[in-house]
Design a protein around this motif. Sequence first.
Motif, mmCIF file in Angstrom:
data_model
loop_
_atom_site.group_PDB
_atom_site.id
_atom_site.type_symbol
_atom_site.label_atom_id
_atom_site.label_comp_id
_atom_site.label_asym_id
_atom_site.label_seq_id
_atom_site.Cartn_x
_atom_site.Cartn_y
_atom_site.Cartn_z
ATOM 1 N N SER A 1 0.799 -1.115 0.118
ATOM 2 C CA SER A 1 -0.119 0.012 0.125
ATOM 3 C C SER A 1 1.130 1.411 -0.033
ATOM 4 O O SER A 1 0.418 2.505 -0.039
ATOM 5 C CB SER A 1 -0.978 0.141 1.185
ATOM 6 O OG SER A 1 -0.074 0.018 2.421
ATOM 7 N N GLY A 2 2.258 1.082 -0.093
ATOM 8 C CA GLY A 2 3.023 2.327 0.148
ATOM 9 C C GLY A 2 3.215 2.961 -1.330
ATOM 10 O O GLY A 2 2.750 2.395 -2.201
ATOM 11 N N VAL A 3 3.982 4.146 -1.255
ATOM 12 C CA VAL A 3 4.182 4.738 -2.484
ATOM 13 C C VAL A 3 5.019 3.781 -3.467
ATOM 14 O O VAL A 3 6.009 3.095 -2.925
ATOM 15 C CB VAL A 3 5.101 6.213 -2.371
ATOM 16 C CG1 VAL A 3 4.133 6.991 -1.563
ATOM 17 C CG2 VAL A 3 6.406 5.978 -1.840
ATOM 18 N N PRO A 4 4.866 3.722 -4.709
ATOM 19 C CA PRO A 4 5.517 2.966 -5.686
ATOM 20 C C PRO A 4 6.877 3.407 -5.754
ATOM 21 O O PRO A 4 7.317 4.466 -5.754
ATOM 22 C CB PRO A 4 4.834 3.224 -6.981
ATOM 23 C CG PRO A 4 3.568 3.852 -6.963
ATOM 24 C CD PRO A 4 3.537 4.557 -5.557
ATOM 25 N N ILE A 5 7.841 2.269 -5.775
ATOM 26 C CA ILE A 5 9.324 2.625 -5.613
ATOM 27 C C ILE A 5 9.605 1.680 -7.088
ATOM 28 O O ILE A 5 9.352 0.752 -7.240
ATOM 29 C CB ILE A 5 9.898 2.203 -4.490
ATOM 30 C CG1 ILE A 5 9.799 0.699 -4.146
ATOM 31 C CG2 ILE A 5 9.690 3.348 -3.491
ATOM 32 C CD1 ILE A 5 10.512 0.490 -2.835
ATOM 33 N N GLY B 1 12.282 -0.555 1.893
ATOM 34 C CA GLY B 1 10.838 -0.390 2.644
ATOM 35 C C GLY B 1 11.157 0.989 3.404
ATOM 36 O O GLY B 1 10.443 1.662 3.550
ATOM 37 N N GLY B 2 12.432 1.173 4.227
ATOM 38 C CA GLY B 2 12.514 2.386 4.770
ATOM 39 C C GLY B 2 12.579 3.483 3.814
ATOM 40 O O GLY B 2 11.855 4.434 4.370
ATOM 41 N N PHE B 3 13.317 3.421 2.426
ATOM 42 C CA PHE B 3 13.040 4.528 1.782
ATOM 43 C C PHE B 3 11.474 4.725 1.226
ATOM 44 O O PHE B 3 11.182 6.003 1.156
ATOM 45 C CB PHE B 3 13.982 4.191 0.497
ATOM 46 C CG PHE B 3 14.139 5.304 -0.664
ATOM 47 C CD1 PHE B 3 15.005 6.297 -0.470
ATOM 48 C CD2 PHE B 3 13.057 5.604 -1.802
ATOM 49 C CE1 PHE B 3 15.034 7.228 -1.392
ATOM 50 C CE2 PHE B 3 13.234 6.557 -2.457
ATOM 51 C CZ PHE B 3 14.199 7.377 -2.284
ATOM 52 N N GLN B 4 10.898 3.784 1.008
ATOM 53 C CA GLN B 4 9.400 3.731 0.627
ATOM 54 C C GLN B 4 8.569 4.612 1.844
ATOM 55 O O GLN B 4 7.839 5.361 1.481
ATOM 56 C CB GLN B 4 8.867 2.304 0.553
ATOM 57 C CG GLN B 4 7.408 2.585 0.152
ATOM 58 C CD GLN B 4 6.814 1.100 -0.072
ATOM 59 O OE1 GLN B 4 6.916 0.369 1.102
ATOM 60 N NE2 GLN B 4 5.985 0.894 -1.075
ATOM 61 N N ALA C 1 9.819 8.323 1.798
ATOM 62 C CA ALA C 1 9.461 9.063 0.536
ATOM 63 C C ALA C 1 7.776 9.144 0.432
ATOM 64 O O ALA C 1 7.156 10.219 0.149
ATOM 65 C CB ALA C 1 9.540 8.145 -0.885
ATOM 66 N N GLY C 2 6.876 8.410 1.017
ATOM 67 C CA GLY C 2 5.700 8.313 1.303
ATOM 68 C C GLY C 2 5.467 9.718 2.231
ATOM 69 O O GLY C 2 4.421 10.525 2.033
#
Length: 178
Positions: free
Chosen positions: A84-88, A97-100, A103-104
Amino acid sequence: RRFVGVLLRQLRRGKGGVWALEREAARRRRQETSMAEMLRRTPDELETPAYAVVAADRPGGWEVREYSEFSVASTRRDRAVAASGVPIQQPSLPAAGGFQALAGYVLGGRNAEEEKMAMTTPVLSSAATGQMSFVLPSKYWGEGAEPPAPLPESGVQLGRNGGGALEQSSALACHWFG
């Protein structure tokens, strides 16, 4: 002697032997990105906290920088990528996962005010704490400045003093990679 003989036989039987290893090492050296190239690639409009370089190894791609105060959004860098996170672009990379999550919060407006903020530099990663941090825009660095609250389920925390990185010293080691 036996070890050397076994090693030489394995190298000879491998794909291309010693010469292939040498070619691969040379190919990788050509692909390495210098610090000057990384600085050239960094967009001029990205905001960065004020700093002074106190030590550097430019060929090695690192600097020790003394920073002024700044605020960050942080999370565990080893967290899982969320569907459900921002697309990477590369969800299988370490720390994706941390970056996502960050970034979200910063770029995707996944915060209490649904505010989308500008990307800044640097991105901080701590081996000691397992945290990854994005520097927040400068309007959130001063005393009393309140960035948007992270969503409760996001796992994102806000911090001053560079997220604790500046509590012991204003100097941080920075490594460029790319």
